[in-house]
Write a protein that holds these residues in place. Structure first.
Motif, PDB file in Angstrom:
ATOM      1  N   MET A 273       0.829  -1.201   0.000  1.00 15.46           N
ATOM      2  CA  MET A 273       0.000   0.000   0.000  1.00 15.46           C
ATOM      3  C   MET A 273       0.873   1.264   0.000  1.00 15.46           C
ATOM      4  O   MET A 273       0.551   2.257  -0.660  1.00 15.46           O
ATOM      5  CB  MET A 273      -0.914  -0.005   1.241  1.00 15.46           C
ATOM      6  N   GLU A 274       1.992   1.209   0.741  1.00  8.69           N
ATOM      7  CA  GLU A 274       2.891   2.355   0.809  1.00  8.69           C
ATOM      8  C   GLU A 274       3.410   2.726  -0.573  1.00  8.69           C
ATOM      9  O   GLU A 274       3.447   3.904  -0.939  1.00  8.69           O
ATOM     10  CB  GLU A 274       4.064   2.058   1.736  1.00  8.69           C
ATOM     11  N   TYR A 275       3.799   1.706  -1.352  1.00  3.77           N
ATOM     12  CA  TYR A 275       4.385   1.976  -2.667  1.00  3.77           C
ATOM     13  C   TYR A 275       3.359   2.554  -3.635  1.00  3.77           C
ATOM     14  O   TYR A 275       3.693   3.376  -4.499  1.00  3.77           O
ATOM     15  CB  TYR A 275       4.995   0.698  -3.234  1.00  3.77           C
ATOM     16  N   ILE A 276       2.110   2.137  -3.491  1.00  4.48           N
ATOM     17  CA  ILE A 276       1.048   2.700  -4.331  1.00  4.48           C
ATOM     18  C   ILE A 276       0.871   4.180  -3.994  1.00  4.48           C
ATOM     19  O   ILE A 276       0.764   5.029  -4.884  1.00  4.48           O
ATOM     20  CB  ILE A 276      -0.281   1.940  -4.122  1.00  4.48           C
TER      21      ILE A 276
ATOM     22  N   THR B 218       3.771   6.181  -5.346  1.00  2.95           N
ATOM     23  CA  THR B 218       3.631   6.354  -6.796  1.00  2.95           C
ATOM     24  C   THR B 218       2.639   7.458  -7.124  1.00  2.95           C
ATOM     25  O   THR B 218       2.876   8.287  -8.011  1.00  2.95           O
ATOM     26  CB  THR B 218       3.181   5.026  -7.455  1.00  2.95           C
ATOM     27  N   VAL B 219       1.519   7.490  -6.396  1.00  3.96           N
ATOM     28  CA  VAL B 219       0.507   8.540  -6.606  1.00  3.96           C
ATOM     29  C   VAL B 219       1.092   9.907  -6.288  1.00  3.96           C
ATOM     30  O   VAL B 219       0.884  10.876  -7.035  1.00  3.96           O
ATOM     31  CB  VAL B 219      -0.739   8.263  -5.737  1.00  3.96           C
TER      32      VAL B 219
ATOM     33  N   ILE C   7       1.509  12.949  -8.966  1.00  3.26           N
ATOM     34  CA  ILE C   7       0.940  14.281  -8.753  1.00  3.26           C
ATOM     35  C   ILE C   7       2.043  15.336  -8.790  1.00  3.26           C
ATOM     36  O   ILE C   7       1.877  16.421  -9.370  1.00  3.26           O
ATOM     37  CB  ILE C   7       0.184  14.343  -7.410  1.00  3.26           C
ATOM     38  N   SER C   8       3.195  15.005  -8.206  1.00  4.37           N
ATOM     39  CA  SER C   8       4.321  15.954  -8.158  1.00  4.37           C
ATOM     40  C   SER C   8       4.789  16.346  -9.556  1.00  4.37           C
ATOM     41  O   SER C   8       5.032  17.525  -9.832  1.00  4.37           O
ATOM     42  CB  SER C   8       5.488  15.343  -7.368  1.00  4.37           C
ATOM     43  N   ILE C   9       4.920  15.360 -10.442  1.00  7.19           N
ATOM     44  CA  ILE C   9       5.421  15.672 -11.776  1.00  7.19           C
ATOM     45  C   ILE C   9       4.368  16.440 -12.583  1.00  7.19           C
ATOM     46  O   ILE C   9       4.712  17.305 -13.402  1.00  7.19           O
ATOM     47  CB  ILE C   9       5.873  14.390 -12.515  1.00  7.19           C
ATOM     48  N   LEU C  10       3.086  16.169 -12.329  1.00  7.42           N
ATOM     49  CA  LEU C  10       2.032  16.937 -13.006  1.00  7.42           C
ATOM     50  C   LEU C  10       2.053  18.399 -12.559  1.00  7.42           C
ATOM     51  O   LEU C  10       1.844  19.311 -13.366  1.00  7.42           O
ATOM     52  CB  LEU C  10       0.663  16.311 -12.717  1.00  7.42           C
ATOM     53  N   ILE C  11       2.300  18.617 -11.266  1.00  9.58           N
ATOM     54  CA  ILE C  11       2.426  19.988 -10.756  1.00  9.58           C
ATOM     55  C   ILE C  11       3.627  20.670 -11.402  1.00  9.58           C
ATOM     56  O   ILE C  11       3.561  21.842 -11.803  1.00  9.58           O
ATOM     57  CB  ILE C  11       2.569  19.988  -9.221  1.00  9.58           C
ATOM     58  N   TYR C  12       4.732  19.914 -11.531  1.00  7.59           N
ATOM     59  CA  TYR C  12       5.917  20.500 -12.170  1.00  7.59           C
ATOM     60  C   TYR C  12       5.631  20.872 -13.617  1.00  7.59           C
ATOM     61  O   TYR C  12       6.105  21.915 -14.096  1.00  7.59           O
ATOM     62  CB  TYR C  12       7.102  19.531 -12.118  1.00  7.59           C
TER      63      TYR C  12
END
Length: 320
Positions: free
Chosen positions: A1-4, A7-8, A12-17
């Motif tokens: 669950m942590e890895y999912i 990943t999310v 989200i971080s790269i979309l913000i960038y």
């Protein structure tokens, strides 16, 4: 669950960038060295230092106790590389930060304690040279991400089934960041390029893991986990020296560039072939009990022969 969840967060971080890069016009314009022809967002490799920050958030105590010097080195080299992506900096400034980052990396791996002082300059040269090799090879869609993914998965296998040399999450987080980056980069028309921040960032992380593995095991053969990149860059530099070219100027003499620019082979095919060759080397390397000199001969004689043969054929075909 942590890895999912991680990943999310990275997604989200790269979309913000992307929104920031688009607003501030952080783009890559094609030049005479480029293997692409369209303007594309640059600096997508910022996902790699972000992945380390996320790693620290999920593993705070471990990060404080064991990964502080590595993190400082990574963030320093990524920061100066990101600035250089936006505005060209002097070589003195970049090299100074690179040296500081490498010092922090060697401290992290314990090299200053485990290795005699006369070896330290050699380590500096090898690490900075490998970082630049990562940067030189970051020229087509998918190359940096897929190649790094193969190396990281090989390191994860070694850590799990051969010898445990680091915390498992310290390998899995850059794996997840590579997958997220490749979602946007491993395309015919990439959404973004890694930029110097990406090639230097993931290169620093991979080199740190390999250096840590070597220091823990005393097995120098593991430097060959980056042997395909190393062979390509060294042979290309030798070629340019023989041609009396300035090796610090941009060029299109790498084999992957000849295939992409002259032969018009798909970037994704080229990147995949490089990754597969490195994977085959890694499988042999991990399971081989031969001495290092024998492994080097077995890897580089056929690989070097194939490389030189292909390059000679392409140069003859296109009168280069």
């Amino acid at each position: 669950m942590e890895y999912i969840l991680v990943t999310v967060i990275l997604f989200i971080s790269i979309l913000i960038y992307f929104r920031i890069a688009d607003q501030y016009n952080i783009i890559d314009k094609p030049n005479h060295r480029s293997a692409h022809t369209q303007i594309t967002l640059r600096g997508g490799g910022i996902i790699f230092p972000v992945a380390f920050i996320v790693f620290c958030c999920f593993n705070l105590q471990t990060a404080i106790e064991h990964y502080g010097s590595f993190g400082l080195g990574l963030l320093a080299i990524c920061s100066i590389s990101f600035i250089d992506d936006i505005k060209t900096l002097s070589n003195k400034i970049r090299l100074s930060v690179h040296l500081i980052s490498v010092i922090l990396l060697l401290y992290f791996t314990g090299a200053f304690v485990l290795m005699p002082f006369w070896v330290w300059p050699i380590l500096f040269v090898v690490i900075i040279g490998t970082l630049n090799a990562y940067n030189f090879m970051d020229g087509i869609n998918g190359m940096t991400g897929v190649y790094s993914l193969v190396t990281l998965l090989s390191l994860a296998y070694i850590n799990k089934d051969v010898v445990e040399f680091t915390d498992n999450d310290f390998i899995i987080y850059p794996v997840l960041s590579c997958l997220v980056f490749l979602f946007f980069n491993f395309r015919k028309k990439a959404k973004c390029f890694a930029g110097d921040v990406g090639s230097m960032g993931i290169g620093f992380w991979v080199i740190g893991l390999i250096a840590l593995l070597i220091m823990r095991t005393g097995e120098y053969k593991y430097i060959l986990l980056l042997s395909i990149y190393g062979m390509e860059v060294v042979l290309t530099i030798i070629e340019r020296i023989l041609l009396k070219e300035n090796i610090f100027e941009a060029h299109r003499r790498h084999l992957y560039q000849l295939f992409a620019n002259e032969r018009k082979v798909s970037h994704l095919v080229i990147s995949s072939v490089y990754a597969v060759f490195q994977l085959l080397v890694n499988i042999f390397l991990i399971h081989s009990q031969l001495p290092v000199w024998a492994i080097i001969l077995i890897i580089f004689i056929p690989a070097g022969g194939i490389y030189l043969g292909l390059k000679w054929s392409l140069k003859k075909q296109y009168n280069l």
